[in-house]
Design a protein around this motif. Structure first.
Motif, PDB file in Angstrom:
ATOM      1  N   LEU A   1      38.916   5.070  26.421  1.00 15.84           N
ATOM      2  CA  LEU A   1      39.619   6.051  27.237  1.00 15.84           C
ATOM      3  C   LEU A   1      39.642   7.374  26.478  1.00 15.84           C
ATOM      4  CD1 LEU A   1      41.255   6.485  29.872  1.00 15.84           C
ATOM      5  CD2 LEU A   1      43.320   6.023  28.534  1.00 15.84           C
ATOM      6  N   VAL A   2      39.206   8.464  27.157  1.00 20.08           N
ATOM      7  CA  VAL A   2      39.140   9.787  26.542  1.00 20.08           C
ATOM      8  C   VAL A   2      39.951  10.762  27.388  1.00 20.08           C
ATOM      9  CG1 VAL A   2      37.648  11.670  25.798  1.00 20.08           C
ATOM     10  CG2 VAL A   2      36.855   9.310  25.589  1.00 20.08           C
ATOM     11  N   PHE A   3      40.865  11.477  26.720  1.00 18.13           N
ATOM     12  CA  PHE A   3      41.694  12.480  27.392  1.00 18.13           C
ATOM     13  C   PHE A   3      41.420  13.840  26.766  1.00 18.13           C
ATOM     14  CE2 PHE A   3      45.565  15.101  27.377  1.00 18.13           C
ATOM     15  CZ  PHE A   3      45.750  15.257  28.745  1.00 18.13           C
ATOM     16  N   GLU A   4      41.037  14.812  27.613  1.00 19.86           N
ATOM     17  CA  GLU A   4      40.852  16.193  27.175  1.00 19.86           C
ATOM     18  C   GLU A   4      41.994  17.031  27.724  1.00 19.86           C
ATOM     19  OE1 GLU A   4      36.948  17.958  27.534  1.00 19.86           O
ATOM     20  OE2 GLU A   4      36.079  15.986  27.913  1.00 19.86           O
ATOM     21  N   SER A   5      42.634  17.783  26.854  1.00 13.36           N
ATOM     22  CA  SER A   5      43.778  18.597  27.262  1.00 13.36           C
ATOM     23  C   SER A   5      43.334  19.792  28.094  1.00 13.36           C
ATOM     24  CB  SER A   5      44.523  19.088  26.017  1.00 13.36           C
ATOM     25  OG  SER A   5      43.751  20.088  25.367  1.00 13.36           O
ATOM     26  N   PRO A   6      44.254  20.488  28.741  1.00 14.09           N
ATOM     27  CA  PRO A   6      43.890  21.740  29.421  1.00 14.09           C
ATOM     28  C   PRO A   6      43.263  22.727  28.438  1.00 14.09           C
ATOM     29  CG  PRO A   6      46.076  21.027  30.091  1.00 14.09           C
ATOM     30  CD  PRO A   6      45.662  20.123  28.967  1.00 14.09           C
ATOM     31  N   LYS A   7      42.357  23.565  28.933  1.00 10.52           N
ATOM     32  CA  LYS A   7      41.654  24.509  28.063  1.00 10.52           C
ATOM     33  C   LYS A   7      42.449  25.785  27.810  1.00 10.52           C
ATOM     34  CE  LYS A   7      37.960  21.944  27.733  1.00 10.52           C
ATOM     35  NZ  LYS A   7      38.466  20.795  28.501  1.00 10.52           N
ATOM     36  N   ASN A   8      43.450  26.077  28.657  1.00 16.02           N
ATOM     37  CA  ASN A   8      44.161  27.338  28.531  1.00 16.02           C
ATOM     38  C   ASN A   8      45.414  27.221  27.672  1.00 16.02           C
ATOM     39  OD1 ASN A   8      45.511  25.752  30.331  1.00 16.02           O
ATOM     40  ND2 ASN A   8      45.680  27.294  31.955  1.00 16.02           N
TER      41      ASN A   8
ATOM     42  N   LEU B   1      45.912  25.287  21.274  1.00 18.31           N
ATOM     43  CA  LEU B   1      45.219  24.259  20.504  1.00 18.31           C
ATOM     44  C   LEU B   1      44.775  23.132  21.435  1.00 18.31           C
ATOM     45  CD1 LEU B   1      47.520  24.061  17.333  1.00 18.31           C
ATOM     46  CD2 LEU B   1      45.271  25.129  17.502  1.00 18.31           C
ATOM     47  N   PRO B   2      43.711  23.329  22.199  1.00 14.68           N
ATOM     48  CA  PRO B   2      43.208  22.246  23.051  1.00 14.68           C
ATOM     49  C   PRO B   2      42.709  21.079  22.202  1.00 14.68           C
ATOM     50  CG  PRO B   2      41.660  24.083  22.994  1.00 14.68           C
ATOM     51  CD  PRO B   2      42.896  24.554  22.301  1.00 14.68           C
ATOM     52  N   PHE B   3      42.869  19.867  22.720  1.00 14.23           N
ATOM     53  CA  PHE B   3      42.522  18.689  21.931  1.00 14.23           C
ATOM     54  C   PHE B   3      41.835  17.655  22.802  1.00 14.23           C
ATOM     55  CE2 PHE B   3      46.730  17.958  23.672  1.00 14.23           C
ATOM     56  CZ  PHE B   3      46.676  16.640  24.123  1.00 14.23           C
ATOM     57  N   VAL B   4      41.174  16.702  22.120  1.00 19.31           N
ATOM     58  CA  VAL B   4      40.530  15.562  22.762  1.00 19.31           C
ATOM     59  C   VAL B   4      41.013  14.316  22.034  1.00 19.31           C
ATOM     60  CG1 VAL B   4      38.375  14.426  23.358  1.00 19.31           C
ATOM     61  CG2 VAL B   4      38.498  16.931  23.361  1.00 19.31           C
ATOM     62  N   LEU B   5      41.545  13.358  22.793  1.00 19.02           N
ATOM     63  CA  LEU B   5      42.056  12.109  22.229  1.00 19.02           C
ATOM     64  C   LEU B   5      41.280  10.945  22.815  1.00 19.02           C
ATOM     65  CD1 LEU B   5      44.221  10.515  20.593  1.00 19.02           C
ATOM     66  CD2 LEU B   5      45.635  10.562  22.665  1.00 19.02           C
ATOM     67  N   GLY B   6      40.787  10.063  21.948  1.00 13.98           N
ATOM     68  CA  GLY B   6      40.044   8.891  22.395  1.00 13.98           C
ATOM     69  C   GLY B   6      40.577   7.608  21.785  1.00 13.98           C
ATOM     70  N   VAL B   7      40.599   6.539  22.591  1.00 13.24           N
ATOM     71  CA  VAL B   7      41.048   5.218  22.140  1.00 13.24           C
ATOM     72  C   VAL B   7      40.023   4.189  22.589  1.00 13.24           C
ATOM     73  CG1 VAL B   7      42.856   3.468  22.232  1.00 13.24           C
ATOM     74  CG2 VAL B   7      43.473   5.896  22.267  1.00 13.24           C
ATOM     75  N   THR B   8      39.606   3.300  21.677  1.00 13.26           N
ATOM     76  CA  THR B   8      38.596   2.290  21.972  1.00 13.26           C
ATOM     77  C   THR B   8      39.088   0.920  21.548  1.00 13.26           C
ATOM     78  OG1 THR B   8      36.802   3.880  21.618  1.00 13.26           O
ATOM     79  CG2 THR B   8      36.221   1.548  21.539  1.00 13.26           C
ATOM     80  N   THR B   9      38.875  -0.068  22.405  1.00 13.03           N
ATOM     81  CA  THR B   9      39.073  -1.476  22.046  1.00 13.03           C
ATOM     82  C   THR B   9      37.849  -2.238  22.527  1.00 13.03           C
ATOM     83  OG1 THR B   9      40.237  -1.970  24.115  1.00 13.03           O
ATOM     84  CG2 THR B   9      41.587  -1.318  22.236  1.00 13.03           C
ATOM     85  N   ASP B  10      37.222  -3.008  21.635  1.00 14.14           N
ATOM     86  CA  ASP B  10      36.015  -3.718  22.051  1.00 14.14           C
ATOM     87  C   ASP B  10      35.720  -4.892  21.123  1.00 14.14           C
ATOM     88  OD1 ASP B  10      35.102  -2.471  19.755  1.00 14.14           O
ATOM     89  OD2 ASP B  10      33.535  -1.314  20.733  1.00 14.14           O
TER      90      ASP B  10
ATOM     91  N   LEU C   1      40.989  11.857  17.215  1.00 16.08           N
ATOM     92  CA  LEU C   1      41.699  13.039  17.687  1.00 16.08           C
ATOM     93  C   LEU C   1      40.968  14.267  17.165  1.00 16.08           C
ATOM     94  CD1 LEU C   1      44.148  14.419  19.055  1.00 16.08           C
ATOM     95  CD2 LEU C   1      45.322  14.273  16.840  1.00 16.08           C
ATOM     96  N   SER C   2      40.640  15.169  18.067  1.00 18.66           N
ATOM     97  CA  SER C   2      39.973  16.410  17.700  1.00 18.66           C
ATOM     98  C   SER C   2      40.755  17.572  18.280  1.00 18.66           C
ATOM     99  CB  SER C   2      38.534  16.423  18.224  1.00 18.66           C
ATOM    100  OG  SER C   2      37.917  17.665  17.998  1.00 18.66           O
ATOM    101  N   VAL C   3      41.133  18.513  17.421  1.00 19.04           N
ATOM    102  CA  VAL C   3      41.877  19.699  17.830  1.00 19.04           C
ATOM    103  C   VAL C   3      41.070  20.917  17.417  1.00 19.04           C
ATOM    104  CG1 VAL C   3      44.042  20.971  17.675  1.00 19.04           C
ATOM    105  CG2 VAL C   3      44.042  18.470  17.475  1.00 19.04           C
ATOM    106  N   ASN C   4      40.870  21.853  18.340  1.00 18.23           N
ATOM    107  CA  ASN C   4      40.055  23.023  18.043  1.00 18.23           C
ATOM    108  C   ASN C   4      40.604  24.211  18.800  1.00 18.23           C
ATOM    109  OD1 ASN C   4      38.092  24.817  17.301  1.00 18.23           O
ATOM    110  ND2 ASN C   4      36.421  23.800  18.361  1.00 18.23           N
TER     111      ASN C   4
END
Length: 765
Positions: A610-617, A620-629, A641-644
């Motif tokens: 599951l990947v969630f991208e925050s609003p761009k406006n 500090l917009p961020f992308v959060l990902g969670v994996t189970t496999d 977690l990536s913040v840029n």
């Protein structure tokens, strides 16, 4: 059966190639613009209020590029065009009644998609395939890039000479772009036609607007090249530039090494590192730390680049990665000399193949290899694009790296005037002081854009080593592909790749060989209308099958993935990746860490991400990902977690954190504890006092190496072509007592100061 299917697919593509009606792909929604030549001077101050600007025609028919391609814009934007003997001028007025603007950063050569900014695109050859982008934010911070593959690929490290001024006015802001014709290559004739596009970013509404209007349902509408308008110049004279760029540097290095008795670490220090060009130490230190580059306009279309004692002291450090595949990863090039001609020399293939990988030059066995020098010719005329390169390295005897010569030739021909092309490629790599290596690679490709949606491609490559007796002996690579790209509706991509077991492009990079691979991706995107927040939803199916063709064509690996997505008008995005089944059957044991070995056997796997991208406006917009496999009979839980973004216009921050926890069967471990845990942390800070002075700090840590790596760089760029870099690179150990004798805190460090200045001369053709 597999060979029969491949033959049928190749036959079908051949029929398509020779019996397709070659439609001219261009934007017929807007008339060509005749650019006005100005005979009066322009005050270059960012304000479009000179007499010349008032007499130029205004264009304001902008449409949304995002979030709703083709939608009505919320704020008015207009532009005017002028030119004289030296410059092409673009004047932009961006209306905004709120007066609320967002500036991400002041640093030169940084692009942010969440700031108030203007971008100008110029397809100087009007080939519907390449374009240059000149971008500036409201503070006048500049970014330039080279766009290729009709907008699907970008080289952000491209640099050329140009300028921009900005000004805030009562009802918005204005910008003046001043682009020298010496920075543009074009076909010299009485009437010169170029492609042109302009876009504006408005982060307050997460909106990007673009001129010109574009045909319905195009994908990648902002960067797309063949949807640009045409602009026409009369009596335009090309200017051939000559740039000489000498440099001088000073440096200090310190490395900790064991003493003769192996009881403790002692620092080894070196000032002004030698390249061993001369046996005399003082002379060698002097000539090893200076060099020169030159850029010479051979004609109106071709440029010669010459380099001597090529240096990359100011290049950024490589990003650390944790690789969860059985194959090597190709790290990106960060050295400016090679990045400048990326499109002219590279030959890229699906599946991670690159027939020319510039990182093979000057890097070997983990060491920096001195580059004596080289030359490169690039240019384009009458639809023929040429790239040639020859580089010679010094070699290092103490680490057993021989001197090598690299040669590359790439010739491409534009077809049908719609971004289609065919090309031929040749690369040679050989050792020059030994007979250890002689390798040649030759390739041909064909790309046909059937219309604005459908395209087909075919590639054939072959390599030859010194010991290879036969010309063709399982040393080829074949690829065919069909794809359809749209903004909304059905998109498709199908490719078949076949590699021989002896295929070895020594000048390039390849992930694997001796395999056949089929890959497909089908998606459907639906725009959500009459909703204030929702934008579109998408669902795609991806599948891959890979056979090992060196034996009995057994199916080695495969996967099937379902990817639903939901996108919002503020840029927020929610995506799931559902893999109900994948399998892998490695031929050899795979050592994933020091004490964990994954045995060679058949594995059935599944999982979800599951990947969630925050609003761009937001700041500090961020992308959060969670994996189970299920991962090779282990249970994996991973998060990233990536913040840029930017704190304010002076301070920008990027942070990346990746965590993986895998519980493998105990039999996988040499020590009986088959738990794999990884942490990867990367933090990048940029502080820009203004557009001329900035500093960057990169800190990286991973628990595998148990080291902190740092890269601290100060850049002073008072004007284009003049640079002072001060660089400090320390590498710090953690867990000092994990070995005996105890490790030093500072494993190694280096300090570098480098100054370069460009001297220019110009002549008319």
């Amino acid at each position: 059966m597999k060979r029969c299917c491949l033959k049928k697919l190749c036959l079908g593509l051949t029929i398509l190639i020779f019996f397709t009606v070659y439609a001219q792909a261009q934007n017929d929604l807007v008339a060509p613009i005749k650019v006005r030549r100005t005979v009066t001077s322009i005050t270059f101050d960012g304000k479009c209020n000179d007499q010349a600007w008032r007499t130029a025609e205004e264009y304001n028919e902008f449409v949304q590029g995002k979030p709703v391609p083709g939608g009505i814009t919320q704020s008015r934007t207009s532009f005017r065009l002028l030119y004289d003997d030296q410059y092409f001028y673009v004047g932009v007025t961006a209306y905004d009644s709120t007066g609320k603007y967002f500036i991400s950063n002041l640093q030169r050569d940084k692009f942010y998609n969440n700031e108030d900014a203007i971008g100008v695109m110029i397809d100087s050859y009007n080939d519907k395939f390449h374009s240059l982008i000149f971008y500036a934010n409201l503070a006048g911070s500049r970014f330039d890039a080279e766009i290729t593959e009709n907008g699907s690929d970008m080289n952000p490290d491209y640099n050329t000479f140009w300028d921009v001024k900005t000004a805030v006015v009562n009802d918005g802001y204005e910008m003046e772009f001043r682009i020298p014709f010496s920075s543009l290559r074009f076909k010299q004739q009485e009437v010169v036609t170029m492609g042109f596009k302009i876009f504006r970013q408005m982060p307050r509404t997460n909106e990007a607007v673009v001129y010109p209007k574009f045909p319905a349902n195009l994908n990648n509408v902002i960067n797309r090249v063949n949807s640009e308008a045409e602009i026409i110049f009369s009596d335009l004279k090309a200017i051939t530039p000559i740039y000489i760029i000498p440099y001088v540097k000073g440096n200090f290095t310190q490395v900790q090494t064991l003493d003769a008795a192996s009881n403790s670490y002692k620092p080894q220090q070196d000032y002004l590192v030698r390249n061993y060009f001369s046996k005399k130490e003082v002379l060698d230190k002097l000539i090893s730390n200076m060099g020169v580059d030159a850029k010479i306009g051979l004609s109106k279309n071709f440029t010669l680049d010459v380099t001597a004692n090529t240096d990359f002291a100011q290049a950024e450090a490589d990003n650390r990665i944790i690789n969860f595949t059985r194959f090597n990863v190709n790290l990106p090039e960060k050295r400016q000399f090679f990045l400048e001609a990326n499109d002219y020399l590279n030959f890229l293939m699906p599946g991670g193949f690159s027939l020319f990988n510039s990182r093979n030059i000057g890097i070997g066995n983990g060491f920096i290899i001195p580059i004596l020098g080289g030359a490169r010719i690039t240019g384009k005329q009458h639809g023929w694009q040429l790239g040639m390169l020859n580089m010679q390295t010094q070699g290092l005897k103490n680490v057993q790296v021989p001197a090598e010569n690299f040669g590359v030739f790439h010739l491409r021909k534009d077809l049908y005037g719609n971004g289609s092309y065919c090309s031929a490629f040749f690369a040679n790599r050989m050792t020059t002081n030994t007979k250890d290596l002689r390798n040649q690679t030759v390739a041909f490709d064909y790309f046909h854009r059937l219309d604005n949606k459908w395209s087909i491609a075919a590639n054939v490559c072959a390599s030859k080593d010194l010991e290879q007796k036969k010309l063709l002996d399982k040393n080829t690579l074949l690829n065919v592909a069909v794809f359809r790209e749209v903004s909304f509706g059905y998109s498709n991509f199908i490719t078949y790749l076949k590699s021989g077991e002896h295929f070895n492009p020594a000048s390039g990079f390849y992930v694997d060989r001796a395999f056949d691979m089929a890959y497909m991706a089908h998606s459907f995107t639906k725009q959500i209308k009459n909703r204030k927040k929702l934008n579109w939803w998408d669902i795609s199916l991806q599948a891959m099958m890979k056979w090992r063709n060196s034996g009995n064509y057994h199916l080695e690996s495969s996967f099937y993935t379902l990817v639903p997505s939901l996108n919002f008008k503020n840029g927020m995005n929610l995506q799931a990746k559902i893999t109900p089944y994948s399998h892998d059957n490695p031929m050899y044991d795979w050592q994933i860490s020091n004490d964990i070995i994954i045995p060679a056997q058949l594995y059935a796997m599944y999982g979800n991400e599951l990947v969630f991208e925050s609003p761009k406006n937001i700041r500090l917009p961020f992308v959060l990902g969670v994996t189970t496999d299920k991962f090779y009979n282990g249970n994996r839980v991973a998060t990233s977690l990536s913040v840029n973004g930017s704190i304010n216009k002076h301070l920008a921050w990027q942070g990346i954190y990746q965590y993986n926890h895998i519980q493998f069967p105990h039999s996988y471990s040499l020590q009986g504890n088959a738990v794999y845990v990884s942490h990867l942390l990367s933090m990048r800070l940029n502080y820009a006092w203004n557009s001329k002075l900035s500093c960057n700090y990169l800190l990286q840590y991973d628990n595998g190496s148990k080291t902190f790596g740092s890269n601290f760089r100060i850049r002073y760029n008072p004007k284009e072509g003049t640079d002072l870099y001060i660089v400090y690179n320390p590498n710090l150990n953690t867990a000092l007592q994990r070995v005996s004798p105890e490790l030093p805190r500072v494993a190694q460090q280096a300090f570098i100061a480098k100054f370069s200045k460009t001297f220019s001369m110009k002549s008319r053709v």
